[in-house]
Design an enzyme around this catalytic site. Structure first.
Site, mmCIF file in Angstrom:
data_model
loop_
_atom_site.group_PDB
_atom_site.id
_atom_site.type_symbol
_atom_site.label_atom_id
_atom_site.label_comp_id
_atom_site.label_asym_id
_atom_site.label_seq_id
_atom_site.Cartn_x
_atom_site.Cartn_y
_atom_site.Cartn_z
ATOM 1 N N LYS A 253 0.940 -1.181 -0.084
ATOM 2 C CA LYS A 253 -0.112 -0.063 -0.117
ATOM 3 C C LYS A 253 0.803 1.414 -0.029
ATOM 4 O O LYS A 253 2.000 1.246 0.268
ATOM 5 C CB LYS A 253 -0.957 -0.153 1.277
ATOM 6 C CG LYS A 253 -0.162 -0.211 2.595
ATOM 7 C CD LYS A 253 -1.122 -0.114 3.853
ATOM 8 C CE LYS A 253 -0.386 0.140 4.956
ATOM 9 N NZ LYS A 253 -1.240 0.202 6.200
ATOM 10 N N ARG B 133 -11.507 0.895 14.078
ATOM 11 C CA ARG B 133 -11.084 1.688 13.128
ATOM 12 C C ARG B 133 -11.967 1.217 11.799
ATOM 13 O O ARG B 133 -12.650 2.035 11.345
ATOM 14 C CB ARG B 133 -9.563 1.457 12.649
ATOM 15 C CG ARG B 133 -9.226 2.548 11.402
ATOM 16 C CD ARG B 133 -7.715 2.203 11.498
ATOM 17 N NE ARG B 133 -7.166 0.957 10.830
ATOM 18 C CZ ARG B 133 -5.807 0.561 10.565
ATOM 19 N NH1 ARG B 133 -5.114 1.611 10.597
ATOM 20 N NH2 ARG B 133 -5.627 -0.591 10.377
ATOM 21 N N TYR C 234 15.157 31.552 4.682
ATOM 22 C CA TYR C 234 14.209 32.254 5.491
ATOM 23 C C TYR C 234 14.248 32.579 6.741
ATOM 24 O O TYR C 234 14.179 31.943 7.541
ATOM 25 C CB TYR C 234 12.593 31.674 4.975
ATOM 26 C CG TYR C 234 12.258 31.377 3.625
ATOM 27 C CD1 TYR C 234 11.820 32.678 2.987
ATOM 28 C CD2 TYR C 234 12.082 30.357 3.105
ATOM 29 C CE1 TYR C 234 11.372 32.512 1.805
ATOM 30 C CE2 TYR C 234 11.776 30.189 1.686
ATOM 31 C CZ TYR C 234 11.383 31.591 1.036
ATOM 32 O OH TYR C 234 10.906 31.259 -0.312
ATOM 33 N N MET D 188 10.767 24.874 0.301
ATOM 34 C CA MET D 188 9.822 23.826 -0.397
ATOM 35 C C MET D 188 10.749 22.986 -1.506
ATOM 36 O O MET D 188 10.526 21.812 -1.408
ATOM 37 C CB MET D 188 8.853 24.869 -1.243
ATOM 38 C CG MET D 188 7.758 23.746 -1.859
ATOM 39 S SD MET D 188 6.642 24.535 -2.868
ATOM 40 C CE MET D 188 5.554 25.239 -1.759
#
Lengths: 421, 222
Positions: A58, A156, A292, A341
């Protein structure tokens, strides 16, 4: 590849890790002959058969890339692939037309016809779903295969064992299972649950609740071919809970459970390595800031900083700012300044002869018994205040994957370049 | 041909800092020097979203507007800042609802224990989809009838919310994880000690994107 930042996957290491799991559960590594007495602890005893393996791929095989990873796992003889949702299953169905694929999560009723047509094994937990799946299979002219998910305390997903409140069900969960099993065009191949892994006592209580339901169904004449409970941690911590099948996931990717006796005997290899190359070196004067908000300023002697073309959009989490370290020419270099980023900066003042273009290891690449050979995912997880699975599967799809077998590059996968070349 | 010359501000989103003006001054000096050397006709650009909005002098020949286009990131910049509409919302539908008696727990490590009889809903996405694990037992999602706190540890593919106070919500109800109808990406960022940029760029490719041509308010539930 059109970028220096890359995620290398050693498929031989994944295969090795699978063989370790097989050794642990007594599954045959070559051929069908094997036997394991210790692996079965359910009250409903049956003839000894090897414990089967549903390999959990998965989340795109925890970020490593499900199609390539599954190719090797299938070659190594796993019995089934397990994913979280239908689209993940369909991707594997396209690549491997005959592989059994189990969706462990919820498949909404409206998608069940697709699942039936594509021979995807769904997890179901109520009568309405069973009826919808049965009807979908019937109109597709196929026989749908399903596993029943049982909620034994995780709260769940799944069918709660026990009695239903009056008016909401047929009486007991076991009776409900029988009703589901009696529907046409539907085969209940398996039944499974998932442990919360809180402590041994509560895991035992979950296992007991599961076994009770399975036994109750058996007493009503309903037997499941595949009863399964254990994920990676479970299969290493509780040999007696392995039943008919185990669902190793994290452990295939080198993430071994902590505080588990069997971990010491498992020789798992880290199969991945996130790396990049230095795009720019610059010398900072004392007191000069970087990035930054200048969250880092160079100390009295100044600093030599390297800019790396990797940032939080690549999954190099922002909370690693001024916390994490990378490996340059075998030397640990701290991340300084805020991770952006698309870029971050590391202090390479202590790296002798460092140059632009030098390779930098950000995650993985560590070899057992060789401290400093890489950046262990456990260390990264502790820097980021999260778990190891999260670290791996957060690696962004902007980072191309490169696959190796026998030391050779065998495949590359670049999400951004799909359909462009 | 030299088409452009550019730089980048370090703290343009901080109205209390003068550093952007210093950077702009240095940049203007540098570009003037290049022009004085005989190179002309290039575009000068230095303004990111915050600078473009807050420091008109920084716009020069071009602005590089990113986060503002997505309707985020320009909060706290002052009253003159135009109202930006978030361009995205992350949504999911409840897969299953269960009733918990007092003392029952939820999820891995049983980090949530019901202190009252509770209705717990499961949502089919988790940290592999970009729902940060740091939201475990801390975050909330929006439903049409109100807020539902996240309970238990966020899993790789699922997480749970407490629907006890939202009797109108059930299986199939649509939750908003961020965006209109739920917490803003900025609110989540504050909760997690990060910035909204990371919240939105972490939504993984496993989550299908649905593009709408009309305004968000007219959107049908996902």
């Amino acid at each position: 590849m059109l970028r220096h930042t890359r995620f290398d996957v050693d498929l031989d290491a994944v295969a090795h890790n699978l063989r370790q799991v097989k050794g642990m559960i007594g599954a045959p590594n070559d051929g069908p002959e094997d036997d394991d007495e210790a692996g079965r602890g359910a009250s409903s005893a049956r003839a000894a058969a090897p414990v089967r393996i549903a390999a959990v791929v998965k989340a795109d095989a925890y970020g490593l890339g499900a199609v390539q990873v599954a190719r090797v796992l299938l070659r190594e003889g796993v019995d089934m692939l397990a994913v979280a949702c239908l689209p993940e299953a369909l991707k594997l169905r396209r690549a491997y037309p005959d592989a059994p694929v189990l969706v462990m999560g919820h498949t909404p009723d409206e998608y069940l016809p697709v699942a039936a047509r594509e021979r995807v094994t769904c997890s179901i937990f109520d009568l309405g779903q069973a009826e919808a799946l049965s009807a979908a299979a019937r109109s597709a002219g196929v026989r749908a295969v399903a596993h029943v998910k049982v909620d034994t305390g995780m709260n769940r997903l799944g069918l709660k064992p026990g009695l239903f409140e009056p008016g909401t069900g047929p009486g007991s969960a076991a009776e409900l299972l029988c009703r589901m099993a009696s529907l046409p065009s539907l085969e209940l191949e398996g039944i499974f649950t998932h442990l919360a892994l809180y402590d041994a006592a509560s895991d035992a209580a979950q296992f007991a609740a599961f076994t009770r339901l399975v036994d109750e169904a058996a007493s009503l004449g309903l037997r499941f071919a595949l009863r399964h409970v254990c994920d990676s941690i479970g299969l290493m911590r509780y040999p007696a809970y392995r039943l008919d099948m185990v669902r190793p996931g994290a452990v295939l990717y080198g993430v071994t459970p902590l505080d588990t006796p069997l971990t010491d005997s498992a020789d798992m290899i880290t199969p991945f390595r996130l790396s990049t190359r230095i795009s720019r070196l610059r010398r900072l004067e004392p007191g000069e800031g970087v990035g930054y908000d200048f969250s880092y300023r160079a100390p009295a002697g100044g600093a030599l900083l390297a800019t790396l073309p990797v940032g939080y959009a690549d999954g190099y989490k922002r909370c690693l700012s001024n916390v994490a370290g990378v490996l340059v020419s075998g030397v640990r270099a701290p991340v300084v300044g805020l991770i952006c980023m698309d870029q971050c900066t590391v202090d390479v003042s202590a790296v002798p002869g460092v140059a632009e273009g030098d390779e930098v290891v950000l995650l993985g690449g560590d070899r057992r018994g060789e401290p400093g050979s890489g950046v262990p995912v456990l260390e990264m997880a502790s820097w980021a205040g999260t778990n190891r699975n999260d670290v791996i599967c957060s690696i962004g799809r902007r980072v191309p994957r490169a696959y190796y077998e026998g030391g050779e590059l065998v495949a590359e996968s670049d999400y951004l370049m799909e359909g462009l070349t | 041909m030299l088409e452009g010359v550019f730089s980048h501000f370090a703290d343009a989103d901080d109205p209390g800092s003068d550093f952007s003006r210093l950077q702009l001054e240095r940049f203007n000096e540098a570009t003037a020097a290049i022009e004085a050397a005989g190179v002309r006709g290039f575009a000068r650009h230095i303004a990111n979203s915050s600078a473009y909005i807050r420091i008109p002098a920084s716009r020069l020949d071009m602005g590089r507007v990113g986060i503002a286009v997505y309707g985020l990131g320009a909060t706290g910049l002052g009253p003159d800042v135009p109202a930006l509409a978030p361009a995205m919302a992350l949504k999911a539908r409840v897969t299953q609802v269960r009733t918990l008696p007092i003392g029952d727990s939820v999820g891995y490590g049983r980090t949530f224990v019901a202190r009252r009889a509770s209705r717990i809903g499961t949502l089919p996405l988790g940290y592999a989809d970009g729902v940060t694990r740091g939201l475990s037992n801390r975050g909330w999602v929006g439903f049409p009838s109100g807020r539902a706190p996240i309970v238990g540890t966020v899993c790789m593919d699922q997480f749970m919310v407490d629907l006890t106070d939202l009797p109108d919500e059930g299986e199939g109800s649509t939750a908003t994880l961020f965006g209109p109808g739920g917490p803003s990406a900025g609110e989540l960022a504050e909760l997690l000690g990060t910035i909204d940029y990371e919240i939105i760029s972490s939504v993984s490719v496993r989550v299908p994107r649905i593009y709408l041509d009309s305004r968000l308010e007219e959107e049908e539930p996902c």
